[in-house]
Design a protein around this motif. Structure first.
Motif, PDB file in Angstrom:
ATOM      1  N   VAL A   1      15.745  33.847 -44.794  1.00  0.00           N
ATOM      2  CA  VAL A   1      16.470  34.393 -43.654  1.00  0.00           C
ATOM      3  C   VAL A   1      15.604  34.377 -42.383  1.00  0.00           C
ATOM      4  O   VAL A   1      16.110  34.351 -41.271  1.00  0.00           O
ATOM      5  CB  VAL A   1      16.979  35.816 -43.990  1.00  0.00           C
ATOM      6  CG1 VAL A   1      15.854  36.823 -43.949  1.00  0.00           C
ATOM      7  CG2 VAL A   1      18.115  36.202 -43.101  1.00  0.00           C
ATOM      8  N   GLY A   2      14.298  34.316 -42.568  1.00  0.00           N
ATOM      9  CA  GLY A   2      13.392  34.260 -41.420  1.00  0.00           C
ATOM     10  C   GLY A   2      13.508  32.974 -40.632  1.00  0.00           C
ATOM     11  O   GLY A   2      13.198  32.936 -39.444  1.00  0.00           O
ATOM     12  N   VAL A   3      13.970  31.901 -41.291  1.00  0.00           N
ATOM     13  CA  VAL A   3      14.106  30.633 -40.577  1.00  0.00           C
ATOM     14  C   VAL A   3      15.551  30.149 -40.557  1.00  0.00           C
ATOM     15  O   VAL A   3      15.822  28.999 -40.242  1.00  0.00           O
ATOM     16  CB  VAL A   3      13.183  29.543 -41.180  1.00  0.00           C
ATOM     17  CG1 VAL A   3      11.732  29.889 -40.909  1.00  0.00           C
ATOM     18  CG2 VAL A   3      13.422  29.368 -42.659  1.00  0.00           C
ATOM     19  N   LEU A   4      16.477  31.080 -40.862  1.00  0.00           N
ATOM     20  CA  LEU A   4      17.892  30.706 -40.867  1.00  0.00           C
ATOM     21  C   LEU A   4      18.342  30.179 -39.505  1.00  0.00           C
ATOM     22  O   LEU A   4      19.005  29.144 -39.413  1.00  0.00           O
ATOM     23  CB  LEU A   4      18.740  31.922 -41.275  1.00  0.00           C
ATOM     24  CG  LEU A   4      20.255  31.781 -41.108  1.00  0.00           C
ATOM     25  CD1 LEU A   4      20.787  30.693 -42.013  1.00  0.00           C
ATOM     26  CD2 LEU A   4      20.963  33.097 -41.413  1.00  0.00           C
ATOM     27  N   VAL A   5      17.958  30.903 -38.448  1.00  0.00           N
ATOM     28  CA  VAL A   5      18.449  30.545 -37.112  1.00  0.00           C
ATOM     29  C   VAL A   5      17.998  29.145 -36.693  1.00  0.00           C
ATOM     30  O   VAL A   5      18.844  28.298 -36.378  1.00  0.00           O
ATOM     31  CB  VAL A   5      18.018  31.609 -36.076  1.00  0.00           C
ATOM     32  CG1 VAL A   5      18.357  31.142 -34.676  1.00  0.00           C
ATOM     33  CG2 VAL A   5      18.682  32.932 -36.387  1.00  0.00           C
ATOM     34  N   PRO A   6      16.708  28.841 -36.690  1.00  0.00           N
ATOM     35  CA  PRO A   6      16.327  27.489 -36.271  1.00  0.00           C
ATOM     36  C   PRO A   6      16.874  26.392 -37.177  1.00  0.00           C
ATOM     37  O   PRO A   6      17.297  25.349 -36.671  1.00  0.00           O
ATOM     38  CB  PRO A   6      14.796  27.508 -36.312  1.00  0.00           C
ATOM     39  CG  PRO A   6      14.425  28.716 -37.049  1.00  0.00           C
ATOM     40  CD  PRO A   6      15.534  29.689 -36.914  1.00  0.00           C
ATOM     41  N   ILE A   7      16.895  26.633 -38.494  1.00  0.00           N
ATOM     42  CA  ILE A   7      17.419  25.590 -39.386  1.00  0.00           C
ATOM     43  C   ILE A   7      18.900  25.353 -39.097  1.00  0.00           C
ATOM     44  O   ILE A   7      19.361  24.208 -39.017  1.00  0.00           O
ATOM     45  CB  ILE A   7      17.217  25.990 -40.868  1.00  0.00           C
ATOM     46  CG1 ILE A   7      15.728  26.075 -41.200  1.00  0.00           C
ATOM     47  CG2 ILE A   7      17.899  24.996 -41.797  1.00  0.00           C
ATOM     48  CD1 ILE A   7      14.983  24.769 -41.090  1.00  0.00           C
ATOM     49  N   PHE A   8      19.623  26.436 -38.894  1.00  0.00           N
ATOM     50  CA  PHE A   8      21.046  26.289 -38.596  1.00  0.00           C
ATOM     51  C   PHE A   8      21.244  25.489 -37.303  1.00  0.00           C
ATOM     52  O   PHE A   8      22.063  24.574 -37.241  1.00  0.00           O
ATOM     53  CB  PHE A   8      21.712  27.665 -38.474  1.00  0.00           C
ATOM     54  CG  PHE A   8      23.195  27.592 -38.292  1.00  0.00           C
ATOM     55  CD1 PHE A   8      24.030  27.492 -39.398  1.00  0.00           C
ATOM     56  CD2 PHE A   8      23.772  27.616 -37.034  1.00  0.00           C
ATOM     57  CE1 PHE A   8      25.409  27.417 -39.244  1.00  0.00           C
ATOM     58  CE2 PHE A   8      25.148  27.536 -36.873  1.00  0.00           C
ATOM     59  CZ  PHE A   8      25.964  27.440 -37.982  1.00  0.00           C
ATOM     60  N   LEU A   9      20.443  25.826 -36.274  1.00  0.00           N
ATOM     61  CA  LEU A   9      20.599  25.124 -34.987  1.00  0.00           C
ATOM     62  C   LEU A   9      20.155  23.662 -35.091  1.00  0.00           C
ATOM     63  O   LEU A   9      20.798  22.779 -34.521  1.00  0.00           O
ATOM     64  CB  LEU A   9      19.815  25.854 -33.890  1.00  0.00           C
ATOM     65  CG  LEU A   9      20.366  27.242 -33.533  1.00  0.00           C
ATOM     66  CD1 LEU A   9      19.482  27.927 -32.504  1.00  0.00           C
ATOM     67  CD2 LEU A   9      21.802  27.139 -33.016  1.00  0.00           C
TER      68      LEU A   9
ATOM     69  N   LYS B   1      22.845  21.878 -36.794  1.00  0.00           N
ATOM     70  CA  LYS B   1      24.004  21.741 -35.913  1.00  0.00           C
ATOM     71  C   LYS B   1      23.781  20.587 -34.941  1.00  0.00           C
ATOM     72  O   LYS B   1      24.635  19.732 -34.751  1.00  0.00           O
ATOM     73  CB  LYS B   1      24.200  23.058 -35.153  1.00  0.00           C
ATOM     74  CG  LYS B   1      25.501  23.169 -34.417  1.00  0.00           C
ATOM     75  CD  LYS B   1      25.731  24.626 -33.990  1.00  0.00           C
ATOM     76  CE  LYS B   1      26.828  24.717 -32.948  1.00  0.00           C
ATOM     77  NZ  LYS B   1      26.312  24.943 -31.595  1.00  0.00           N
TER      78      LYS B   1
ATOM     79  N   THR C   1      11.602  30.119 -34.617  1.00  0.00           N
ATOM     80  CA  THR C   1      12.093  31.495 -34.751  1.00  0.00           C
ATOM     81  C   THR C   1      11.374  32.408 -33.774  1.00  0.00           C
ATOM     82  O   THR C   1      12.000  33.214 -33.078  1.00  0.00           O
ATOM     83  CB  THR C   1      11.881  32.010 -36.186  1.00  0.00           C
ATOM     84  OG1 THR C   1      12.520  31.132 -37.089  1.00  0.00           O
ATOM     85  CG2 THR C   1      12.469  33.394 -36.361  1.00  0.00           C
TER      86      THR C   1
ATOM     87  N   GLY D   1      14.367  37.905 -37.913  1.00  0.00           N
ATOM     88  CA  GLY D   1      13.728  36.949 -38.814  1.00  0.00           C
ATOM     89  C   GLY D   1      12.223  37.106 -38.830  1.00  0.00           C
ATOM     90  O   GLY D   1      11.592  37.080 -39.897  1.00  0.00           O
TER      91      GLY D   1
END
Lengths: 276, 291
Positions: free
Chosen positions: A121-129, A132, B33, B267
């Protein structure tokens, strides 16, 4: 010599163990049985243990309504694909560390292990972006890549613990016979390494099959493997227990059977060789 | 083995791909992040963008939802650890005895570990915990109690039960493996010296299990800190934030609220918390590598 165990004690432990085992296994057994019930029988109260009217209807429904085989195929591609690609990278690395260790080998192994500690979950945001922007969301390639990455440290570690047990003296002997390096690898080490590689393959296919963070967050209708497919049954209007059970049975049966054969590998792989 | 310069070079070439790939995997997303965590970045409000300073952290760390999620993460992790370790020791001791049909019993006990989280959670949610038709409701009525709506009344406890069911087999299998390596002669010698079961357990079995128990605790902790699918398909973190853990909270901010900056700050917090745990595990396994 072991002391004789009284028959009374044997039976007490046997009965106790079977009761506990059946309680633990019950949710799975219940799912299997419910899969063969009609929707009406599935929600009988008090519950009917065995299906009053056995039916295979649910399995056909799951296939025709939601295309089960597509998601099954996705699961196979993602779990087997990520494991095979991972092996191509992990086998040489583990090989090199097991047979030509340097002063830094231990540090490298520790560092690889530490990458596994990173919470997804710590790298969810960048991986998702990134997914995308690169058009990787909901693609088999993207999911295969991610699962390869998260399991790569386990693969290197498992292979390393297996390779380290290959007796290195055999190499010395063959070298004296004048064997060249590639012959050494192909004819002597590879046959001895195959069981370790097979174990690693088995455990990682299981782990990838059941992975349910990245597969849920990075897939939609197209590339969804079985984990995400089953999650679509969570909506309140989708409370069809017999169909949920049929879909669940189809999703867990193959890997459950593989799992039964992998108990030893599981212990070794999941504890990074600390318990054998 | 006298490694020639050539084999050394070859060894390094074989190692490099794995090291480079893992290095990129570790460092790039993490740096991103951290970068996003200092930005105002919301996918549905692209106008308000730019450097945010510590405001994302301030917002995340002072949000009451964070406190609850933090507490829930701790409760979930510690409860499941307690259940699986104690249960695993008891089950391990039981399965280590002579049992008719031991192979099948082992297979039955280990099975839940191979069930994918979404299946496990949905089966428990519907067929066991449903207050109208579930097995638990039936057991309750048979015992003369009113059926309980488990996931609405005890959301966190329900999730603890589901997750513990998934991890009990793992603990059992590891501890059983460790028990089986305990020297039978050592136990017998102690038994002949008049040691009873309790002192045998405390002075011989438990110290022998110490390493396996530590491994179980630390491996499980890694996974338990980021329980996600079980929450997603059962309670969606609710009611309110009653069953939201940190992993679910961050997911919610990122993919449901589109708050990239806030979710990234969360995160980073999650990474720091996990690292505190990780330091212990890496040390422990490092020690075993020497042995």
């Amino acid at each position: 010599m072991a002391r004789a165990i009284s028959p009374q004690k044997k039976w007490t432990f046997t009965i106790l163990a079977w009761i506990v085992a059946l309680i633990i296994f019950f949710p799975i057994l219940w799912t299997f049985l419910t899969a063969f019930k009609t929707e009406g029988d599935a929600i009988l109260f008090p519950p009917a243990f065995l299906p009053p009217h056995w039916t295979l209807e649910n399995f056909f429904e799951v296939q025709t309504r939601s295309n089960y085989f597509k998601h099954f195929f996705n699961s196979v591609v993602i779990s087997v694909g990520s494991t095979l690609i991972g092996l191509v990278i992990a086998v040489p690395a583990a090989w090199s560390m097991a047979f030509a260790p340097t002063k830094r080998t231990k540090d490298i192994l520790m560092w690889m292990l530490s990458t596994k500690m990173m919470p997804a979950v710590g790298v969810l945001v960048p991986i998702f972006l990134i997914f995308k922007n690169l058009g990787l969301l909901d693609t088999l390639g993207g999911l295969t890549g991610i699962l390869m990455l998260i399991n790569l440290p386990i693969m290197v570690w498992m292979l390393y613990t297996y390779f380290r047990e290959i007796p290195i003296d055999i190499l010395e002997a063959s070298r004296m016979d004048g064997a060249v390096l590639w012959k050494e690898i192909v004819y002597i080490l590879l046959p001895m390494a195959i069981p370790g590689i097979a174990s690693t393959l088995l455990l990682n296919v299981i782990l990838a099959w059941n992975e349910a963070f990245w597969t849920l967050n990075l897939s939609a209708a197209n590339a969804a493997p079985l984990t995400a497919f089953i999650a679509s049954y969570s909506s309140p209007e989708g409370l069809f227990w017999a169909k949920l059970s049929a879909a669940s049975t189809l999703a867990i049966a193959p890997i459950l059977i593989l799992g039964w054969f992998s108990q030893k590998q599981l212990v070794r792989g999941m504890t990074f060789g600390a318990v054998k | 083995m006298a490694a020639t310069v050539n084999t050394r070079k070859l060894a390094r070439t074989m190692l490099m791909p794995a090291v480079i790939i893992l290095f990129i995997w570790m460092i790039v997303p993490l740096l991103l992040t951290i970068w996003y965590s200092f930005q105002n970045y919301n996918l549905i409000n692209p106008v308000n963008a730019g450097f945010a300073g510590w405001s994302n952290y301030k917002y995340f760390l002072t949000d009451p939802a964070f406190f609850q999620a933090f507490a829930n993460t701790l409760i979930l992790t510690l409860s499941v650890l307690a259940i699986t370790v104690i249960g695993g020791i008891l089950l391990g001791l039981l399965l280590d005895q002579f049992i008719y049909g031991q192979g099948i019993v082992r297979i039955l006990v280990i099975s839940p570990f191979f069930i994918m989280p979404t299946v496990a959670a949905l089966v428990w949610k519907n067929m066991l915990m449903n207050p109208n038709y579930g097995i638990f409701a039936w057991i309750a009525t048979r015992l003369g109690f009113a059926p309980v709506a488990w996931l609405e009344t005890f959301p966190l406890l329900s999730i603890i039960l589901i997750v513990a069911w998934q991890w009990l087999p793992f603990a059992t299998l590891i501890l059983l493996t460790a028990l089986q390596s305990l020297d039978e002669e050592q136990k017998e010698a102690a038994g002949m010296d008049g040691a009873n079961f309790a002192s045998l357990f405390v002075y011989i079995t438990l110290p022998h299990l110490a390493r396996a128990i530590t491994v179980v605790i630390l491996i499980e902790t890694i996974f338990l800190l980021s329980v996600f699918a079980e929450i997603l398909v059962t309670t969606s973190g609710g009611p309110g934030y009653a069953s939201t853990n940190i992993a679910y909270l961050i997911y919610h901010q990122a993919l449901l609220d589109y708050d990239v900056g806030g979710a990234s700050a969360g995160g980073v917090v999650a990474v720091i918390l996990a690292n505190i745990v990780a330091i212990f595990l890496v040390r422990l396994v490092g020690k075993n590598l020497d042995a």
